[in-house]
Design a protein around this motif. Structure first.
Motif, short mmCIF file in Angstrom:
data_model
loop_
_atom_site.label_atom_id
_atom_site.label_comp_id
_atom_site.label_asym_id
_atom_site.label_seq_id
_atom_site.Cartn_x
_atom_site.Cartn_y
_atom_site.Cartn_z
N GLY A 120 4.03 14.78 -11.58
CA GLY A 120 4.64 14.71 -12.88
C GLY A 120 5.80 13.63 -13.12
O GLY A 120 6.51 13.84 -14.25
N ARG A 121 6.16 12.97 -12.13
CA ARG A 121 7.25 11.93 -12.41
C ARG A 121 6.76 10.48 -12.76
O ARG A 121 6.70 9.35 -12.16
N GLU A 122 6.26 10.46 -14.01
CA GLU A 122 5.20 9.51 -14.44
C GLU A 122 6.05 7.98 -14.80
O GLU A 122 5.54 6.78 -14.21
N SER A 123 7.10 8.20 -15.11
CA SER A 123 8.08 6.95 -15.38
C SER A 123 8.48 6.54 -13.98
O SER A 123 8.39 4.99 -14.14
N GLU A 124 8.69 7.05 -13.16
CA GLU A 124 9.07 6.62 -11.69
C GLU A 124 7.91 5.80 -11.12
O GLU A 124 7.79 4.82 -10.37
N ALA A 125 6.61 6.60 -11.44
CA ALA A 125 5.33 6.09 -10.66
C ALA A 125 5.05 4.56 -11.32
O ALA A 125 4.69 3.61 -10.70
N ILE A 126 5.15 4.52 -12.71
CA ILE A 126 5.04 3.28 -13.32
C ILE A 126 5.87 2.22 -12.97
O ILE A 126 5.53 1.06 -12.73
N ALA A 127 7.04 2.51 -12.61
CA ALA A 127 8.30 1.54 -12.33
C ALA A 127 7.86 1.07 -10.87
O ALA A 127 8.00 -0.04 -10.62
N GLU A 128 7.37 2.16 -10.07
CA GLU A 128 6.92 1.57 -8.71
C GLU A 128 5.76 0.59 -8.73
O GLU A 128 5.57 -0.41 -8.07
N ALA A 130 0.79 -1.26 0.00
CA ALA A 130 0.14 0.03 -0.05
C ALA A 130 0.83 1.19 0.02
O ALA A 130 0.70 2.28 -0.66
N ALA A 131 1.86 1.50 0.80
CA ALA A 131 2.68 2.29 0.71
C ALA A 131 3.43 2.69 -0.55
O ALA A 131 3.62 3.70 -0.98
N ARG A 132 4.05 1.50 -1.02
CA ARG A 132 4.42 1.68 -2.39
C ARG A 132 3.59 2.37 -3.50
O ARG A 132 3.85 3.30 -4.22
N ALA A 133 2.31 1.84 -3.51
CA ALA A 133 1.21 2.15 -4.34
C ALA A 133 1.02 3.73 -4.09
O ALA A 133 0.62 4.71 -5.05
N LEU A 134 1.08 4.16 -2.87
CA LEU A 134 0.80 5.55 -2.42
C LEU A 134 1.76 6.35 -3.03
O LEU A 134 1.74 7.47 -3.41
N ARG A 135 3.22 6.09 -2.88
CA ARG A 135 4.07 6.48 -3.35
C ARG A 135 3.94 6.71 -4.98
O ARG A 135 4.32 7.87 -5.54
N ALA A 136 3.55 5.67 -5.61
CA ALA A 136 3.32 5.96 -7.13
C ALA A 136 2.37 7.00 -7.56
O ALA A 136 2.66 7.82 -8.11
N ARG A 137 1.25 7.05 -6.29
CA ARG A 137 0.20 8.18 -6.72
C ARG A 137 0.77 9.46 -6.62
O ARG A 137 0.46 10.27 -7.41
N ILE A 138 1.64 9.63 -5.46
CA ILE A 138 2.14 10.84 -5.23
C ILE A 138 2.93 11.54 -6.60
O ILE A 138 3.26 12.27 -6.88
N LEU A 139 3.80 10.36 -7.07
CA LEU A 139 4.75 10.53 -8.18
C LEU A 139 3.73 11.12 -9.26
O LEU A 139 4.44 11.84 -9.95
N PHE A 140 2.67 10.29 -9.77
CA PHE A 140 1.92 10.66 -10.66
C PHE A 140 1.47 12.21 -10.18
O PHE A 140 1.54 13.09 -11.57
N ARG A 141 1.13 12.41 -9.21
CA ARG A 141 0.55 13.91 -9.21
C ARG A 141 1.64 14.98 -9.23
O ARG A 141 1.36 16.11 -9.39
#
Length: 331
Positions: free
Chosen positions: A101-109, A88-99
């Protein structure tokens, strides 16, 4: 919210339910992080959970840099753990990264979490919401469809007899069904199964369960009438109209974070609740209120949420949403 000398696991759960409606939610987030640093957690193993909660609070107030720092500290605190809280924490990090603008990092997460949809229901909600926040709703639907198919294959051919029997499958079906509804997709066999199981669950609990969060909304005038007639209901709906609106906004935002996408408020009235209860019922009882809410939910007189930031607020105050109820929970 007063600062406690020591925070227990129960305290963290209470904070999760109430922090967004607090007078200073960012102060609550800072206190959670401070509790980790100063050793004020009753169970040190709760450090990752406390920091994840701080990150969610900061994200809800659009303090995304702080949210990212908190969630990355949470992942450090989890160290080598591999469970639903970490996912859940990793998915939350991805959500914040999307917000941010760090999309590639979010997808990698997110990608490594895809197989975990059939293992961790809590993480499934975070994974889905991360993709939805990024405008990838169809991708989220595809991931959930694959997860439902895997869960069905593991069960074999027999259809679940109840929501309890379905277990994780029911949760995945619900997530997928609500998302497909929000995307305007036609019903398929999985949607039909979700509705059958939801119907069975509603039938089994209708006489005992109170609606989660109780999304009954009382306009300012109706709130005054309701409190005058049934003063005890301030415990369920808030002591003031401001508190009532803050509770609703906080609950709606919490449900959004859990993956819900079909949210609406149910405008109630004193006359309607009294009529629903009838001459033999108690309008103030949990059973009457739950039944009234269910009746309203089945009708068309609902208030969609959330409105656009510059649109009129859902509460009917006449103010713009961004100047009225939005700041009550997330600013």
């Amino acid at each position: 919210m007063p600062r406690k000398a020591e925070l227990t696991s129960a305290d963290l759960n209470d904070i999760r339910q109430s922090a967004l409606g607090a007078a200073d939610p960012l102060g609550v987030a800072a206190d959670l992080a401070g509790a980790v640093e100063s050793g004020r957690l009753a169970d040190p193993r709760d450090a990752g959970l406390a920091l994840t909660l701080a990150a969610e609070i900061a994200e809800s107030r659009t303090k995304l840099d702080a949210a990212l720092r908190y969630v990355e500290r949470a992942l450090e605190a989890y160290e080598k753990r591999d469970d639903s809280q970490v996912a859940a924490a990793r998915a939350l990090r991805a959500r914040i990264l999307f917000r941010v603008g760090r999309e590639s990092e979010a997808i990698a997460e997110l990608e490594p979490l895809r197989p975990l949809l059939t293992e961790y229901p809590d993480a499934a909600a975070y994974i889905t919401s991360a993709l939805v926040v990024a405008g990838r709703g169809r991708e989220a639907e595809q991931w959930l469809t694959e997860a439902v198919q895997r869960a069905l294959a593991e069960r074999g051919a027999a259809e679940p007899a109840s929501a309890d029997d379905a277990g994780l499958l029911f949760f995945l079906l619900q997530q997928r069904h609500r998302l497909r509804h929000a995307l305007g997709l036609p019903h398929d066999t999985h949607d039909n199964l979700a509705e059958r199981l939801e119907s069975k669950l509603a039938g089994a609990t209708a006489r005992t369960a109170e609606p989660a969060g109780d999304l009954l909304f009382w306009s300012q005038a109706e709130f005054g009438r309701m409190v005058a007639r049934w003063p005890a209901l301030t415990e369920a709906y808030g002591a003031t109209w401001d508190e009532h609106r803050a509770r609703l906004e906080s609950e709606l935002f919490r449900l959004t974070g859990a993956g819900r996408t079909d949210l609406a408020l149910l405008p109630g009235s004193v006359t309607g609740l009294a009529a629903h209860a009838g001459t033999d019922g108690d309008p103030a009882s949990a059973e009457s209120r739950a039944g009234y809410a269910n009746r309203l939910a089945a009708g068309t007189a609902k208030i969609g949420w959330p409105p656009e930031r510059n649109a009129a607020c859902w509460c009917g105050s006449g103010l713009k949403y961004k100047k009225c109820c939005l700041p009550r929970s997330r600013g």
